[in-house]
Scaffold this motif. Structure first.
Motif, PDB file in Angstrom:
ATOM      1  N   PHE A 180     -11.309  -9.585   0.597  1.00 41.36           N
ATOM      2  CA  PHE A 180     -10.964 -10.784   0.170  1.00 41.36           C
ATOM      3  C   PHE A 180     -11.268 -10.204  -1.745  1.00 41.36           C
ATOM      4  O   PHE A 180     -11.954 -10.180  -1.786  1.00 41.36           O
ATOM      5  CB  PHE A 180     -12.019 -11.669   0.528  1.00 41.36           C
ATOM      6  CG  PHE A 180     -11.238 -12.604   0.405  1.00 41.36           C
ATOM      7  CD1 PHE A 180     -10.297 -13.144   1.424  1.00 41.36           C
ATOM      8  CD2 PHE A 180     -11.861 -14.403  -0.230  1.00 41.36           C
ATOM      9  CE1 PHE A 180      -9.661 -14.123   2.041  1.00 41.36           C
ATOM     10  CE2 PHE A 180     -11.160 -15.564   0.113  1.00 41.36           C
ATOM     11  CZ  PHE A 180     -10.058 -15.486   0.980  1.00 41.36           C
ATOM     12  N   GLY A 181     -10.081 -10.979  -2.893  1.00 36.49           N
ATOM     13  CA  GLY A 181     -10.978 -10.852  -4.075  1.00 36.49           C
ATOM     14  C   GLY A 181      -9.979  -9.474  -4.472  1.00 36.49           C
ATOM     15  O   GLY A 181      -9.920  -9.442  -5.348  1.00 36.49           O
ATOM     16  N   ARG A 182      -9.426  -8.585  -3.912  1.00 34.83           N
ATOM     17  CA  ARG A 182      -9.449  -7.165  -4.250  1.00 34.83           C
ATOM     18  C   ARG A 182      -7.556  -7.209  -5.215  1.00 34.83           C
ATOM     19  O   ARG A 182      -7.276  -7.917  -4.582  1.00 34.83           O
ATOM     20  CB  ARG A 182      -9.686  -6.506  -2.936  1.00 34.83           C
ATOM     21  CG  ARG A 182     -10.592  -5.357  -3.082  1.00 34.83           C
ATOM     22  CD  ARG A 182     -10.924  -4.932  -1.903  1.00 34.83           C
ATOM     23  NE  ARG A 182      -9.403  -3.524  -2.113  1.00 34.83           N
ATOM     24  CZ  ARG A 182      -9.610  -2.724  -1.649  1.00 34.83           C
ATOM     25  NH1 ARG A 182     -11.061  -2.026  -1.291  1.00 34.83           N
ATOM     26  NH2 ARG A 182      -8.678  -1.170  -1.380  1.00 34.83           N
ATOM     27  N   PRO A 183      -8.007  -6.071  -6.038  1.00 36.18           N
ATOM     28  CA  PRO A 183      -6.104  -7.031  -6.916  1.00 36.18           C
ATOM     29  C   PRO A 183      -5.570  -6.317  -6.137  1.00 36.18           C
ATOM     30  O   PRO A 183      -4.254  -6.236  -6.383  1.00 36.18           O
ATOM     31  CB  PRO A 183      -6.642  -6.073  -7.875  1.00 36.18           C
ATOM     32  CG  PRO A 183      -7.779  -5.162  -7.572  1.00 36.18           C
ATOM     33  CD  PRO A 183      -8.722  -5.949  -7.031  1.00 36.18           C
ATOM     34  N   ASP A 184      -5.557  -5.120  -5.452  1.00 31.02           N
ATOM     35  CA  ASP A 184      -4.591  -4.488  -4.229  1.00 31.02           C
ATOM     36  C   ASP A 184      -3.857  -5.409  -3.384  1.00 31.02           C
ATOM     37  O   ASP A 184      -4.667  -6.713  -3.481  1.00 31.02           O
ATOM     38  CB  ASP A 184      -4.316  -3.164  -3.527  1.00 31.02           C
ATOM     39  CG  ASP A 184      -6.182  -3.425  -3.177  1.00 31.02           C
ATOM     40  OD1 ASP A 184      -6.094  -4.497  -2.099  1.00 31.02           O
ATOM     41  OD2 ASP A 184      -7.221  -2.468  -3.300  1.00 31.02           O
ATOM     42  N   ALA A 185      -2.887  -5.071  -2.766  1.00 30.42           N
ATOM     43  CA  ALA A 185      -2.398  -5.724  -1.697  1.00 30.42           C
ATOM     44  C   ALA A 185      -2.717  -4.973  -0.461  1.00 30.42           C
ATOM     45  O   ALA A 185      -1.900  -6.084   0.814  1.00 30.42           O
ATOM     46  CB  ALA A 185      -1.104  -6.314  -1.867  1.00 30.42           C
ATOM     47  N   ALA A 245      -2.440 -11.512  -4.028  1.00 30.00           N
ATOM     48  CA  ALA A 245      -2.458 -10.958  -4.831  1.00 30.00           C
ATOM     49  C   ALA A 245      -1.275  -9.277  -4.629  1.00 30.00           C
ATOM     50  O   ALA A 245      -0.347  -9.045  -6.016  1.00 30.00           O
ATOM     51  CB  ALA A 245      -3.223  -9.509  -4.165  1.00 30.00           C
ATOM     52  N   GLY A 246      -0.243  -9.209  -3.371  1.00 31.50           N
ATOM     53  CA  GLY A 246       1.145  -8.679  -3.520  1.00 31.50           C
ATOM     54  C   GLY A 246       1.819  -9.515  -4.576  1.00 31.50           C
ATOM     55  O   GLY A 246       2.826  -8.297  -5.446  1.00 31.50           O
TER      56      GLY A 246
END
Ligand code: KG4
Ligand code: ZN
Length: 363
Positions: free
Chosen positions: A211-216, A263-264
């Motif tokens: 959750f919340g990570r910039p990668d997808a 994010a994606g």
């Protein structure tokens, strides 16, 4: 054959536990039509093992495929001589099954002097929305099945950029494992969905990994472990326990999908501009709660959700035939010695393009 003549492509799918063949027509304006689409699912052969057994699948494809091809040709009211090309899924998938489908397609192509197209199964899922909805490039694809979980920028035929994938289990696989853990049958997705619909979503709190990570990217093994620990705490499980655990699991998956796709989409926008649509593919897209989540997200970001009909989301021959037709329209065919591939990432297709031959057979 002039360029206005519609193409007629036979497609064969044998990468997992569906034996499938279809005939699809593609007009010169890029529109498509399914003339026949036969899918024989082997679920019952594998159910007692709780998952697909590769050896059983390959043998079943051998037994079933020629009859299914014959039926598809009959339903389409056509003959091999009328085909523009023969397409088969050449991977990724269970290699025994892939060999059966690809070799059958090679034989039909060789005997009838037709071009062969070795289709990437993931590319076929990715392009289905163009058959059903004439979706324009570029679009964001969310592919979620038993073997794959990917967020992909689809920019053109053979031009795919993977923006996110799973670091461990695929989403469908997580549904299947959850079902097994809770004593539900195989395949697990539909069963978990059914139980979840009657469960209390607030009773258990499960984690939302990544959750919340910039990668997808996705990671689902932590969620699976958390669910197992909750189940072990309260074992033996009542029917209500199972329903509530399913509801918590499905809600966690929906939340994770929402976050990872957000994010994606952000990465897509930064790199490729505005997508024409959000496209869902793969068996998991059959899940109504997940579809709702995707619809909400599409609305939130001002795009449209394109989710092909269920029978075209799960594995089928029409998607292989259609991907074959799209490639044929660009003159992309494959030599008869093309190899089946157990592993074949989507973004390797573009790199392989230079090695492909332009066909002389389709003019
Ligand atoms: O695309 P697919 O038919 O086959 C491949 O894996 O390629 O996807 C099958 C997967 C299975 O893991 C199944 O449990 C999951 O899709 N699935 C679902 C649902 N229906 C099928 N997952 C969640 N909810 C569903 N209703
Ligand atoms: Zn698939």
């Amino acid at each position: 054959m002039d360029n206005d003549t519609p193409m007629l492509v036979l497609g064969i799918e044998t990468t997992c536990d569906e034996t499938a063949a279809a005939v699809v027509e593609r007009q010169s304006d890029g529109s498509g039509r399914i003339l026949a689409n036969i899918v024989r699912s082997q679920t019952s052969e594998h159910a007692r093992f709780g998952g697909v057994v590769p050896e059983i699948a390959a043998r079943a494809h051998v037994d079933l495929l020629d009859g299914i091809v014959a039926q598809a040709m009959k339903d389409a009211n056509t003959g091999f001589a009328q085909l523009s090309a023969v397409a088969a899924a050449a991977g990724p998938g269970l290699i025994g099954g892939v060999i059966v489908g690809l070799t059958t397609a090679k034989a039909i192509a060789l005997v009838n002097d037709k071009p062969l197209i070795a289709v990437n199964h993931l590319e076929a899922h990715a392009l289905t929305a163009r058959l059903t909805d004439a979706t324009q490039f570029p679009y964001l694809l969310f592919l979620a099945s038993g073997g794959h979980t990917q967020i992909v920028a689809v920019r053109g035929i053979g031009d795919y950029v993977r923006l996110g994938t799973t670091l461990d289990d695929a989403i469908g696989e997580a549904f299947d494992k959850t079902a097994k853990l809770l004593g539900l049958g195989y395949p697990g997705g539909p069963q978990v969905e059914r139980e979840a619909a009657r469960g209390d979503v607030t009773r258990f709190t499960l984690p939302r990994p990544m959750f919340g990570r910039p990668d997808a990217d996705f990671s689902l093994s932590g969620l699976k472990t958390a669910l197992r620990l909750e189940a072990e705490k309260i074992a033996p499980l009542s029917e209500k326990d199972v329903r509530d655990l399913c509801a918590a699991f499905q809600q966690a998956i929906c939340d994770v999908i929402m976050d990872r796709l957000r994010a994606g989409l952000k990465i897509f926008r930064e790199r490729f501009g505005t997508p024409s649509a959000l496209v869902a593919a793969g068996g998991v897209a059959a899940n109504q709660a997940i579809r709702k989540t995707l619809n909400r997200l599409a609305f939130e970001v001002g795009t449209t959700l394109i989710a092909p009909p269920l029978e075209l989301c799960t594995d089928n021959g029409a998607m292989i035939a259609w991907a074959g037709a799209e490639r044929l329209a660009l003159g992309l065919t494959d030599p008869l010695d093309v190899a089946p591939r157990a592993r074949w990432p989507l973004d390797e297709i573009a790199a392989a393009e230079g090695a492909r031959k332009r066909t002389a057979a389709y003019k």
